[in-house]
Design a protein around this motif. Structure first.
Motif, PDB file in Angstrom:
ATOM      1  N   GLU A 162       0.716  -1.317   0.001  1.00  0.00           N
ATOM      2  CA  GLU A 162      -0.117  -0.016  -0.020  1.00  0.00           C
ATOM      3  C   GLU A 162       0.803   1.281  -0.110  1.00  0.00           C
ATOM      4  OE1 GLU A 162      -2.638  -0.114   3.193  1.00  0.00           O
ATOM      5  OE2 GLU A 162      -3.974  -1.820   2.218  1.00  0.00           O
ATOM      6  N   ALA A 163       2.062   0.978   0.574  1.00  0.00           N
ATOM      7  CA  ALA A 163       2.966   2.055   0.710  1.00  0.00           C
ATOM      8  C   ALA A 163       3.724   2.266  -0.784  1.00  0.00           C
ATOM      9  CB  ALA A 163       3.898   2.222   1.880  1.00  0.00           C
ATOM     10  N   GLY A 164       3.524   1.503  -1.755  1.00  0.00           N
ATOM     11  CA  GLY A 164       4.373   1.470  -2.884  1.00  0.00           C
ATOM     12  C   GLY A 164       5.667   1.015  -2.892  1.00  0.00           C
ATOM     13  N   ARG A 165       5.875   0.047  -1.773  1.00  0.00           N
ATOM     14  CA  ARG A 165       7.411  -0.411  -1.372  1.00  0.00           C
ATOM     15  C   ARG A 165       7.199  -2.064  -1.710  1.00  0.00           C
ATOM     16  NH1 ARG A 165      11.118   1.754   1.317  1.00  0.00           N
ATOM     17  NH2 ARG A 165      12.248   0.475  -0.083  1.00  0.00           N
ATOM     18  N   GLN A 166       7.011  -2.311  -3.123  1.00  0.00           N
ATOM     19  CA  GLN A 166       7.060  -3.589  -3.709  1.00  0.00           C
ATOM     20  C   GLN A 166       8.400  -4.149  -3.507  1.00  0.00           C
ATOM     21  OE1 GLN A 166       5.120  -1.245  -4.855  1.00  0.00           O
ATOM     22  NE2 GLN A 166       2.847  -1.972  -4.837  1.00  0.00           N
ATOM     23  N   ASP A 167       9.404  -3.258  -3.695  1.00  0.00           N
ATOM     24  CA  ASP A 167      10.788  -3.610  -3.640  1.00  0.00           C
ATOM     25  C   ASP A 167      11.462  -3.986  -2.362  1.00  0.00           C
ATOM     26  OD1 ASP A 167      10.345  -0.700  -2.849  1.00  0.00           O
ATOM     27  OD2 ASP A 167      12.370  -0.586  -2.800  1.00  0.00           O
ATOM     28  N   VAL A 168      10.486  -3.852  -1.244  1.00  0.00           N
ATOM     29  CA  VAL A 168      11.029  -4.396  -0.037  1.00  0.00           C
ATOM     30  C   VAL A 168      10.932  -5.935   0.190  1.00  0.00           C
ATOM     31  CG1 VAL A 168      10.887  -4.251   2.628  1.00  0.00           C
ATOM     32  CG2 VAL A 168      10.833  -1.955   1.052  1.00  0.00           C
ATOM     33  N   HIS A 169      11.863  -6.468   0.563  1.00  0.00           N
ATOM     34  CA  HIS A 169      11.929  -7.921   0.723  1.00  0.00           C
ATOM     35  C   HIS A 169      11.174  -8.382   2.079  1.00  0.00           C
ATOM     36  CE1 HIS A 169      14.518  -9.433  -2.441  1.00  0.00           C
ATOM     37  NE2 HIS A 169      15.163  -8.456  -2.024  1.00  0.00           N
ATOM     38  N   VAL A 170      10.391  -9.433   2.265  1.00  0.00           N
ATOM     39  CA  VAL A 170       9.887  -9.760   3.524  1.00  0.00           C
ATOM     40  C   VAL A 170      10.498 -11.142   3.846  1.00  0.00           C
ATOM     41  CG1 VAL A 170       7.704 -10.784   4.753  1.00  0.00           C
ATOM     42  CG2 VAL A 170       7.748  -8.457   3.112  1.00  0.00           C
ATOM     43  N   GLU A 171      11.169 -11.285   4.791  1.00  0.00           N
ATOM     44  CA  GLU A 171      11.953 -12.294   5.222  1.00  0.00           C
ATOM     45  C   GLU A 171      11.257 -13.217   6.420  1.00  0.00           C
ATOM     46  OE1 GLU A 171      16.967 -13.243   5.331  1.00  0.00           O
ATOM     47  OE2 GLU A 171      16.040 -11.559   6.667  1.00  0.00           O
ATOM     48  N   VAL A 172      11.295 -14.308   6.478  1.00  0.00           N
ATOM     49  CA  VAL A 172      10.829 -15.076   7.394  1.00  0.00           C
ATOM     50  C   VAL A 172      12.108 -16.089   8.179  1.00  0.00           C
ATOM     51  CG1 VAL A 172       8.534 -15.252   7.235  1.00  0.00           C
ATOM     52  CG2 VAL A 172       9.852 -17.055   6.182  1.00  0.00           C
ATOM     53  N   ASP A 173      12.092 -16.153   9.558  1.00  0.00           N
ATOM     54  CA  ASP A 173      13.209 -16.677  10.150  1.00  0.00           C
ATOM     55  C   ASP A 173      12.674 -17.483  11.236  1.00  0.00           C
ATOM     56  OD1 ASP A 173      15.601 -17.596  11.366  1.00  0.00           O
ATOM     57  OD2 ASP A 173      16.320 -15.649  11.460  1.00  0.00           O
ATOM     58  N   GLY A 174      12.833 -18.924  11.243  1.00  0.00           N
ATOM     59  CA  GLY A 174      12.457 -19.808  12.398  1.00  0.00           C
ATOM     60  C   GLY A 174      11.419 -20.856  11.903  1.00  0.00           C
ATOM     61  N   GLY A 175      11.720 -22.208  11.989  1.00  0.00           N
ATOM     62  CA  GLY A 175      10.685 -23.256  11.782  1.00  0.00           C
ATOM     63  C   GLY A 175      10.528 -23.408  10.252  1.00  0.00           C
ATOM     64  N   ILE A 176      11.344 -22.934   9.412  1.00  0.00           N
ATOM     65  CA  ILE A 176      11.141 -22.930   7.987  1.00  0.00           C
ATOM     66  C   ILE A 176      11.861 -24.327   7.261  1.00  0.00           C
ATOM     67  CG2 ILE A 176      11.632 -21.967   5.842  1.00  0.00           C
ATOM     68  CD1 ILE A 176       9.524 -20.230   7.631  1.00  0.00           C
ATOM     69  N   HIS A 177      10.805 -25.210   6.933  1.00  0.00           N
ATOM     70  CA  HIS A 177      11.329 -26.242   6.285  1.00  0.00           C
ATOM     71  C   HIS A 177      10.307 -26.569   5.196  1.00  0.00           C
ATOM     72  CE1 HIS A 177       8.189 -28.021   8.567  1.00  0.00           C
ATOM     73  NE2 HIS A 177       8.561 -27.713   9.774  1.00  0.00           N
TER      74      HIS A 177
END
Length: 217
Positions: A162-177
């Motif tokens: 909504e802020a026009g920041r589609q260039d920003v990555h969203v990262e997740v950390d923990g329990g990823i498999h």
């Protein structure tokens, strides 16, 4: 993008472990820095990052789980970090910390613990290149993903879009498999930190391909 966390590697052969996951096709190397105060554990510091940097060309994604990260940012910049992520909870001057990172020419990340509302991000949308949603409580490897954090991933992605920041990555950390990575992707993540899911497997190429295959399903 797949970012194996060296927290789960064999520290006695750290360079070889990093080389192996790079050959196996990972995208970034995730480096967890813990100070024994913000989180209970104590891990590596700038000299280790600097030593790896001399031999490794991959993107170093450095996650500062430390109090007062402003004191540590210059040292990790000098050591060769490409991305530096600080915790919203770790300093009353988080905007200053993000500005320090960007002014150094590096990419700035903001991390949110499972119990932290994403509301504060609304004042920092122009200052981040990455938002790290912790899907476990920080400080220890091998934990199970906290299901409620997936809704936060979706909320963060919505705020950025909504802020026009589609260039920003969203990262997740923990329990990823392989069993959870698609859920995180469907919620809006595009960078996936995997520790034991990669380093606990004897065939790291197969481990990384299994994560990618889960994303394709």
């Amino acid at each position: 993008m797949i970012a194996p966390s060296i927290l789960s590697s064999d520290f006695a052969r750290l360079r070889d472990e990093v080389d192996e996951v790079i050959r196996a096709g990972c995208d970034w190397i995730h480096i967890d820095v813990m100070d024994g105060h913000f989180v209970p554990n104590l891990t590596l510091g700038p000299p280790i990052v600097k030593a790896l940097r001399r031999h490794v060309q991959a993107t170093f994604d450095v996650h500062l789980m430390v109090e007062s990260p402003e004191h540590w940012i210059p040292a990790f910049v000098d050591a060769g970090a490409d991305i530096l992520t600080v915790h919203y909870e770790a300093t009353p001057h988080v905007h200053r910390a993000l500005q320090m990172i960007r002014e150094s020419g590096k990419r700035a990340g903001l991390a949110l613990n499972p119990g932290t509302s994403p509301d504060g991000l609304s004042y920092l949308l122009a200052d981040v290149d990455l938002v790290l949603v912790m899907t476990v409580n920080p400080g220890f490897g091998g934990q199970s993903l906290v299901p409620s954090t997936l809704a936060k991933v979706a909320e963060v992605r919505r705020m950025l879009d909504e802020a026009g920041r589609q260039d920003v990555h969203v990262e997740v950390d923990g329990g990823i498999h392989a069993g959870t990575i698609r859920q995180a992707r469907d919620a809006g993540a595009d960078v996936f930190v995997a520790g034991s899911a990669v380093f606990d497997e004897p065939d790291r190429a197969l481990a990384i391909e299994s994560l990618r295959a889960a994303l394709r399903e």
